[in-house]
Design a protein around this motif. Structure first.
Motif, PDB file in Angstrom:
ATOM      1  N   LEU A 612     -12.203  -1.377  18.760  1.00 58.61           N
ATOM      2  CA  LEU A 612     -12.390  -2.612  17.994  1.00 58.61           C
ATOM      3  C   LEU A 612     -13.865  -2.947  17.783  1.00 58.61           C
ATOM      4  O   LEU A 612     -14.201  -3.767  16.926  1.00 58.61           O
ATOM      5  CB  LEU A 612     -11.705  -3.776  18.722  1.00 58.61           C
ATOM      6  CG  LEU A 612     -10.186  -3.673  18.875  1.00 58.61           C
ATOM      7  CD1 LEU A 612      -9.665  -4.803  19.743  1.00 58.61           C
ATOM      8  CD2 LEU A 612      -9.509  -3.699  17.510  1.00 58.61           C
ATOM      9  N   ASN A 613     -14.745  -2.350  18.568  1.00 59.31           N
ATOM     10  CA  ASN A 613     -16.185  -2.626  18.465  1.00 59.31           C
ATOM     11  C   ASN A 613     -16.794  -1.748  17.377  1.00 59.31           C
ATOM     12  O   ASN A 613     -17.267  -0.636  17.638  1.00 59.31           O
ATOM     13  CB  ASN A 613     -16.877  -2.365  19.808  1.00 59.31           C
ATOM     14  CG  ASN A 613     -16.343  -3.253  20.909  1.00 59.31           C
ATOM     15  OD1 ASN A 613     -16.186  -4.450  20.720  1.00 59.31           O
ATOM     16  ND2 ASN A 613     -16.053  -2.667  22.064  1.00 59.31           N
ATOM     17  N   THR A 624     -19.711  -7.346  18.020  1.00 59.91           N
ATOM     18  CA  THR A 624     -20.134  -6.093  18.657  1.00 59.91           C
ATOM     19  C   THR A 624     -21.542  -6.205  19.214  1.00 59.91           C
ATOM     20  O   THR A 624     -21.819  -5.765  20.348  1.00 59.91           O
ATOM     21  CB  THR A 624     -20.066  -4.942  17.630  1.00 59.91           C
ATOM     22  OG1 THR A 624     -18.739  -4.848  17.107  1.00 59.91           O
ATOM     23  CG2 THR A 624     -20.459  -3.629  18.270  1.00 59.91           C
ATOM     24  N   LEU A 625     -22.440  -6.814  18.456  1.00 62.79           N
ATOM     25  CA  LEU A 625     -23.815  -6.968  18.928  1.00 62.79           C
ATOM     26  C   LEU A 625     -23.893  -7.911  20.127  1.00 62.79           C
ATOM     27  O   LEU A 625     -24.724  -7.721  21.020  1.00 62.79           O
ATOM     28  CB  LEU A 625     -24.698  -7.486  17.785  1.00 62.79           C
ATOM     29  CG  LEU A 625     -24.920  -6.511  16.631  1.00 62.79           C
ATOM     30  CD1 LEU A 625     -25.697  -7.181  15.509  1.00 62.79           C
ATOM     31  CD2 LEU A 625     -25.653  -5.262  17.106  1.00 62.79           C
ATOM     32  N   PHE A 626     -23.024  -8.920  20.157  1.00 65.53           N
ATOM     33  CA  PHE A 626     -23.015  -9.814  21.320  1.00 65.53           C
ATOM     34  C   PHE A 626     -22.562  -9.054  22.566  1.00 65.53           C
ATOM     35  O   PHE A 626     -23.098  -9.263  23.660  1.00 65.53           O
ATOM     36  CB  PHE A 626     -22.090 -11.000  21.068  1.00 65.53           C
ATOM     37  CG  PHE A 626     -22.071 -11.987  22.200  1.00 65.53           C
ATOM     38  CD1 PHE A 626     -23.121 -12.891  22.369  1.00 65.53           C
ATOM     39  CD2 PHE A 626     -21.024 -12.001  23.101  1.00 65.53           C
ATOM     40  CE1 PHE A 626     -23.109 -13.785  23.423  1.00 65.53           C
ATOM     41  CE2 PHE A 626     -21.016 -12.901  24.160  1.00 65.53           C
ATOM     42  CZ  PHE A 626     -22.062 -13.796  24.316  1.00 65.53           C
ATOM     43  N   ILE A 636     -20.838   2.353  26.840  1.00 64.28           N
ATOM     44  CA  ILE A 636     -19.596   2.975  26.370  1.00 64.28           C
ATOM     45  C   ILE A 636     -19.511   2.888  24.850  1.00 64.28           C
ATOM     46  O   ILE A 636     -19.082   3.833  24.175  1.00 64.28           O
ATOM     47  CB  ILE A 636     -18.384   2.298  27.039  1.00 64.28           C
ATOM     48  CG1 ILE A 636     -18.432   2.534  28.557  1.00 64.28           C
ATOM     49  CG2 ILE A 636     -17.079   2.828  26.453  1.00 64.28           C
ATOM     50  CD1 ILE A 636     -17.320   1.833  29.319  1.00 64.28           C
ATOM     51  N   ILE A 637     -19.919   1.737  24.303  1.00 65.27           N
ATOM     52  CA  ILE A 637     -19.956   1.596  22.832  1.00 65.27           C
ATOM     53  C   ILE A 637     -20.953   2.584  22.246  1.00 65.27           C
ATOM     54  O   ILE A 637     -20.676   3.254  21.244  1.00 65.27           O
ATOM     55  CB  ILE A 637     -20.318   0.147  22.454  1.00 65.27           C
ATOM     56  CG1 ILE A 637     -19.308  -0.836  23.058  1.00 65.27           C
ATOM     57  CG2 ILE A 637     -20.377  -0.009  20.945  1.00 65.27           C
ATOM     58  CD1 ILE A 637     -19.653  -2.293  22.816  1.00 65.27           C
ATOM     59  N   MET A 638     -22.133   2.679  22.871  1.00 66.96           N
ATOM     60  CA  MET A 638     -23.158   3.606  22.379  1.00 66.96           C
ATOM     61  C   MET A 638     -22.669   5.048  22.466  1.00 66.96           C
ATOM     62  O   MET A 638     -22.858   5.839  21.526  1.00 66.96           O
ATOM     63  CB  MET A 638     -24.441   3.428  23.187  1.00 66.96           C
ATOM     64  CG  MET A 638     -25.561   4.370  22.784  1.00 66.96           C
ATOM     65  SD  MET A 638     -27.093   4.081  23.718  1.00 66.96           S
ATOM     66  CE  MET A 638     -26.583   4.608  25.355  1.00 66.96           C
ATOM     67  N   ASP A 639     -22.008   5.402  23.586  1.00 65.56           N
ATOM     68  CA  ASP A 639     -21.509   6.772  23.731  1.00 65.56           C
ATOM     69  C   ASP A 639     -20.440   7.095  22.697  1.00 65.56           C
ATOM     70  O   ASP A 639     -20.364   8.229  22.186  1.00 65.56           O
ATOM     71  CB  ASP A 639     -20.944   6.978  25.139  1.00 65.56           C
ATOM     72  CG  ASP A 639     -22.035   7.048  26.201  1.00 65.56           C
ATOM     73  OD1 ASP A 639     -23.210   7.232  25.809  1.00 65.56           O
ATOM     74  OD2 ASP A 639     -21.724   6.911  27.395  1.00 65.56           O
TER      75      ASP A 639
END
Length: 836
Positions: A612-613, A624-626, A636-639
Motif C-alpha cells: 500500500l506504500n 508514504t512519506l510520513f 522495508i519500503i526502500m528495499d
C-alpha cells in the motif's frame, strides 16, 4: 514659524471654523525623495506644487516604514513617481489575495493531474488551462514588479529572478501538455512551492525557510562527517562480516553502507547484528562502538550544532531587523522634516504620513499615537522619538477613566458592588485552589471508571454511557466557574486572556460530552471528549504553564514550520510520483528478506500490506512519506522499491531521510530555543509568568481642546497643546485613553537583550564617528594643485542622512550610514604612494 512651537488652538466656539488647509503647505520640504524628484524646490513654488510635494513625501515616508516593518530590501523601493502606481497595485490587498490564490491553485492541481486522486481527476485540457491561467496571474505580478523595480533591480533580486526562471520553464511545459493533450515526465512540478513561499501572506514561511538555508553550512559539514564515519565503518564491516554465513547485510560494500545507514535510525537493530553476533560474540563490539559514536555522539552533536546555529541566527536576525527598521525610520524622518526645522517632525506631517501607513486610523487614534511618541512634550518628534513608531502603530485605543478599575465600575448600585465582589472572588487564590481540587477529583473518577470498563472488556463504542450525578456535578462546577469569571472579569478581558479562553473551550467540550452521554451511543465520538477536562491540570504547576505557554507563543511560528514541512513533502511527493508512478509492489521481492511484507493474498492472516506504500497520487504519497519520516521499518519500503526497480532508487529514500532529519532537527532546536528563551526571560525580569508582559499598554491624557481638535476634521493639527502641558500636571487633562497591543517575539527579544541592543547602538555610533574622522583626515591631506593656506583646518563634516535617491543597501548592514571608511582610507594611501 519654523523652529518654534506650534500655535495652540484659540477658545473654540460652536460655530467657529478654521481653515482646513495644513500649515505645512507653506513650509518647504527638506528632501523631495524619489516621488517628488521632478518637482522643483524653491521658496516661490506655488501652493499647489507644495501641497503635491508634501503628499508625495507622506506617501513615500509611509512606504519606507512599510519596508522596514515587512523587512523588504530598500533597493526595491519605487524609483520615481511613475513607478508608484505599479507599487500600489502590487501591494494592494486584493492583488495579494489573487497572487495567493494562483499559487495555491497551482499546488492543488497536483491532485487533478496525472497521477490524480480518483475523485478529483480532470481532463488534460481543463487542468492544463487552469495551470496556464495561474501562471499568467503570477506572470502579471512579476510584470508589475518589474515596472516599479526596473529590469536591473528586478534581475538583482534573487528570489524574483528564480521565480521568473522557474515560471518560464513551467509555462513552456504547460503549453506542451496542452498541445500534446497528454502529461509527460514533469518533475519541475515539484518547484511549485516556490510560488507560494513568495506570496505576501507566507512571509513567516519565507523567513523560516531562509533560516533553514542559512543554518545549512555547519549542518552539512557535520552530515559530511557523519557520512564519512558510516563509510569507514562500512568498509570495516565488509572486511569483517562479508564471509559470515547467512549474513546478507555486509555481502558487498553497497550492502554494508546501506545496512549501517539504516542502523543509524535503529530501524533494523538488532537484526543487522545477529548473524555476525552468532558467528562470534565479540562482533557485538563493532555495533556497540558504531552506535555509540554515530548515533549517540554525532547525532546529538548535530542537534547541539543546529541549536547553537539557530540561536545565533535568531540573535543576528533580531539585530538586522532592528537596524532595518531604524533605517526605514531615518528615511521617513528625512522626508517629513522641513527646511525651516530639519531636526524635528511636526504633528501635521506625521499624521499626513500616517494616513498612508495606517489609512483606517481615526483622527483621535493618530493624535494619541503622536502624543505617546512625544516623550519630551515639545509638540514635535525628534529622531530618537520617531524610532519608536513601530511599537505604537498598532495600539488599540479605548477611553478609560482613572477611577474605573474593572469593567463594571460604571454600573449602578447595587450591580457595581456585586460585580466588584465577583471580581475579587475570582482573583482569590482559594477559589483557584478549589477548582484545581475539583479537577483532581474528576481525574480520579474518570481514571477509575475507565479502568473498570477496561477490565470488563466492554465495547466502549457501543456502550450505553448514561449520565451520572458525578458527571452533572463536575460539569455544573465548571460551567459555574466560567460564568462567575465572565461576570467578574468582564467578557472582553476573559475572552482575550489565553488561559481563560483555554478553560472556556475545555468547559464547552465537557458540556458537549455530557450531551453525548445523554444521547447514549449516538454521540460516541463526542462522549470520548471527557478526558479533555483534565487538560486544565496543566495550570497547577508553573513548569506545565511554560509548556503550554510556549505552545501558545509558538503557535503562529509553528504553523510556518508545519507549512515548510508540508512543502518539503510536496516536493518529494511530486518527485516520487514521477519516478515511481507505475510501480506495483504486490507480491514483489521474491526470495528476499522483505518478501512477506509485500505478500498480497485473500487471507488477511498472511497479508503483507506494505504494497500500500506507493506513489499513486499526491495524498497516498504524503502518507508514504510520513511513514518514512517516522523511520520505523522505513528501510522495508526502500528495499521494496530497490528490489523492484533498482538500487538507484535508494538515493531518493536516503536523500529524503537526510533532508527530513535536518528539518526535524531544526524544528526541535526551534522549540528548545523558544522554551529556554521563555524561562530565561522570566528569570531575568523576575516575573512569575511571562504572560504578565504579554500586553504593551500606554496611557495618554487629553485636554478639552485636544479632544475637540481630534473630533473635528475642520481644525488644523497643532502640537502646541502638547507643549503647553509640558510643565503642567495631568490633572488638567481630564480625558484618559488606554492603548493596548500584544507583544510579539521581537518585542520580548529587545527587552531580553536590552544590554546587547545598547552595545549595538554604541558600535554603530563608533562606526559613524570613525567614518567622520576618516573623511576629515582625507580632507586635511595635501593634494596636488591645492593651496595649503586655503584649507579650512576647523572644518569637520557633520553626519547627514542619505537622501532616498542614493543607492540603498540591504538591511544586513547595521552601519548603513558608514560606507567604506576603510576603503576611502586605503585609496588615499595608494594615491599618496603613487605621488611619492
Amino acid at each position: 514659524m519654523a523652529g518654534n512651537v506650534d500655535r495652540p488652538l484659540r477658545p473654540i466656539r460652536e460655530n467657529q471654523r478654521t481653515s482646513s488647509i495644513s500649515e505645512s503647505e507653506y513650509e518647504i520640504v527638506n528632501d523631495t525623495g524619489n516621488m517628488g524628484y521632478d518637482i522643483p524646490i524653491s521658496a516661490q513654488m506655488s501652493r499647489r506644487d507644495n501641497r503635491k510635494l508634501w503628499e508625495l513625501n507622506y506617501q513615500e515616508a509611509a512606504i519606507f516604514l512599510q519596508e522596514g516593518e515587512n523587512n523588504d530590501k530598500f533597493y526595491t523601493h519605487p524609483r520615481n513617481c511613475n513607478a508608484l502606481p505599479a507599487y500600489q497595485i502590487a501591494h494592494h490587498q486584493w492583488f495579494q489575495v489573487l497572487d495567493l490564490a494562483a499559487a495555491l491553485g497551482l499546488l492543488l492541481l497536483a491532485a487533478c493531474e496525472r497521477p490524480a486522486v480518483p475523485f478529483l481527476t480532470l481532463p488534460v485540457g481543463v487542468h492544463g488551462s487552469l495551470e496556464i491561467l495561474g501562471q499568467l496571474i503570477l506572470a502579471l505580478q512579476l510584470a508589475i514588479k518589474m515596472r516599479w523595480l526596473g529590469w536591473k533591480t528586478f534581475i538583482k533580486h534573487k528570489r524574483t529572478s528564480i521565480k521568473s526562471f522557474t515560471l518560464a520553464i513551467m509555462f513552456i511545459e504547460s503549453v506542451v501538455v496542452l498541445i500534446r493533450q497528454t502529461n509527460h515526465f514533469r518533475v519541475t512540478r515539484a518547484l511549485r512551492p516556490l510560488f507560494l513561499i513568495d506570496t505576501h501572506y507566507f512571509r513567516g514561511v519565507r523567513r523560516i525557510s531562509r533560516q533553514i538555508l542559512m543554518s545549512l553550512p555547519p549542518i552539512l559539514e557535520l552530515i559530511f562527517l557523519l557520512m564519512f564515519f558510516i563509510l569507514i565503518f562500512s568498509i570495516l564491516g565488509f572486511y569483517l562480516f562479508s564471509q559470515v554465513a547467512n549474513d546478507t547485510y555486509f555481502s558487498t560494500l553497497q550492502d554494508s553502507f546501506v545496512s549501517l545507514f539504516v542502523l543509524l535510525t535503529t530501524a533494523n537493530f538488532p537484526d543487522v547484528m545477529m548473524p555476525a553476533y552468532a558467528s562470534s560474540r565479540f562482533n557485538a563490539a563493532f555495533f556497540i562502538v558504531y552506535l555509540a559514536l554515530v548515533l549517540y555522539f554525532l547525532m546529538n552533536l548535530l542537534l547541539a550544532v543546529v541549536y547553537d546555529t539557530f540561536s545565533n541566527l535568531e540573535k543576528r536576525k533580531l539585530k538586522r531587523l532592528y537596524f532595518h527598521k531604524r533605517i526605514g525610520c531615518q528615511h521617513a524622518f528625512k522626508l517629513l522634516v522641513t527646511k525651516q526645522d530639519s531636526n524635528t517632525v511636526n504633528i501635521r506631517n506625521f499624521i499626513g504620513m500616517l494616513r498612508y501607513l495606517r489609512p483606517k486610523k481615526k483622527r483621535l487614534d493618530a493624535y494619541l499615537i503622536f502624543k505617546t511618541l512625544n516623550k519630551s512634550r515639545s509638540g514635535r518628534l525628534s529622531m530618537e522619538e520617531f524610532y519608536g513608531v513601530y511599537s505604537v502603530l498598532d495600539l488599540q485605543w479605548q477611553p478609560k477613566q482613572e477611577e474605573f478599575k474593572i469593567w463594571s465600575s460604571n454600573f449602578r448600585y447595587p450591580f457595581n458592588f456585586i460585580f466588584k465582589k465577583l471580581n475579587e472572588f475570582v482573583n482569590w487564590r482559594g477559589f483557584e485552589g478549589f477548582i484545581y481540587l475539583v479537577i483532581a477529583v474528576n481525574f480520579a473518577w474518570i481514571l477509575e471508571e475507565t479502568i473498570s470498563l477496561s477490565r470488563e472488556n466492554i465495547d466502549v463504542k457501543h456502550y450505553n454511557f448514561t449520565i451520572t450525578w458525578a458527571s452533572i456535578i463536575f460539569i455544573c462546577i465548571y460551567t459555574l466557574e466560567a460564568s462567575i469569571k465572565i461576570l467578574g472579569k468582564g467578557p472582553v478581558e476573559y475572552f482575550t486572556t489565553g488561559w481563560d479562553l483555554f478553560d472556556f473551550l475545555v468547559t464547552v467540550t465537557s458540556v458537549v460530552g455530557l450531551l453525548g452521554e445523554y444521547f447514549n451511543d449516538s454521540f460516541f465520538y463526542i462522549t470520548v471528549l471527557r478526558p479533555f477536562r483534565l487538560l486544565r491540570l496543566f495550570k497547577v504547576k508553573r513548569s506545565y504553564r511554560d509548556v503550554l505557554g510556549t505552545l501558545f507563543v509558538l503557535f503562529s511560528r509553528l504553523i510556518s514550520l508545519v507549512v515548510v514541512i508540508m512543502l518539503v513533502y510536496y516536493f518529494f511527493a511530486i518527485v516520487g510520483m514521477e519516478c515511481f508512478l507505475y510501480v506495483d509492489l504486490r507480491n514483489c521481492c521474491k526470495n528476499t528478506s522483505v518478501e512477506d511484507f509485500y505478500r498480497f493474498t485473500n487471507d488477511s492472516r498472511t497479508q503483507g500490506y506494505y504494497y500500500l506504500n506507493d506513489f499513486s497520487n499526491i495524498m497516498i504519497s504524503g502518507v508514504t512519506l510520513f511513514e518514512l519520516t517516522v523511520v520505523n521499518n522505513w528501510f522495508i519500503i526502500m528495499d521494496g522499491f530497490a528490489h523492484h526497480i533498482g538500487e538507484v532508487s535508494r538515493v531518493f529514500f536516503m536523500t529524503f531521510y537526510i533532508v527530513m532529519m535536518v528539518v526535524m532537527t531544526i524544528v526541535v532546536a526551534f522549540i528548545l530555543e523558544l522554551f529556554l528563551f521563555r524561562i530565561q526571560y522570566r528569570r531575568k525580569l523576575k516575573l512569575d509568568d511571562i504572560d504578565d508582559h504579554a500586553k504593551q499598554t500606554a496611557h495618554v491624557y487629553l485636554s478639552d481642546e485636544e479632544k475637540i481638535m481630534c473630533e473635528n476634521d475642520d481644525y488644523k493639527w497643532t502640537g502646541g497643546l502638547i507643549a503647553l502641558q509640558k510643565d503642567s500636571t495631568d490633572l488638567q487633562t481630564p480625558y484618559l485613553y488606554r492603548g493596548e497591543r500584544y507583544r510579539n517575539k521581537m518585542d520580548f527579544s529587545l527587552r531580553m537583550y536590552g544590554d546587547e541592543v545598547k552595545s549595538w547602538l554604541e558600535e554603530e555610533q563608533d562606526s559613524r564617528d570613525q567614518t567622520i574622522h576618516t573623511m576629515t583626515e582625507l580632507r586635511r591631506r595635501s593634494r596636488p594643485n591645492a593651496d595649503l593656506e586655503d584649507l579650512d583646518e576647523d572644518f569637520i563634516p557633520s553626519p547627514t542622512l542619505p537622501t532616498p535617491r542614493e543607492e540603498f543597501v540591504q538591511e544586513s548592514s547595521p552601519a548603513y550610514y558608514n560606507p567604506g571608511a576603510e576603503n576611502l582610507q586605503g585609496e588615499s594611501e595608494d594615491q599618496e604612494a603613487k605621488r611619492e
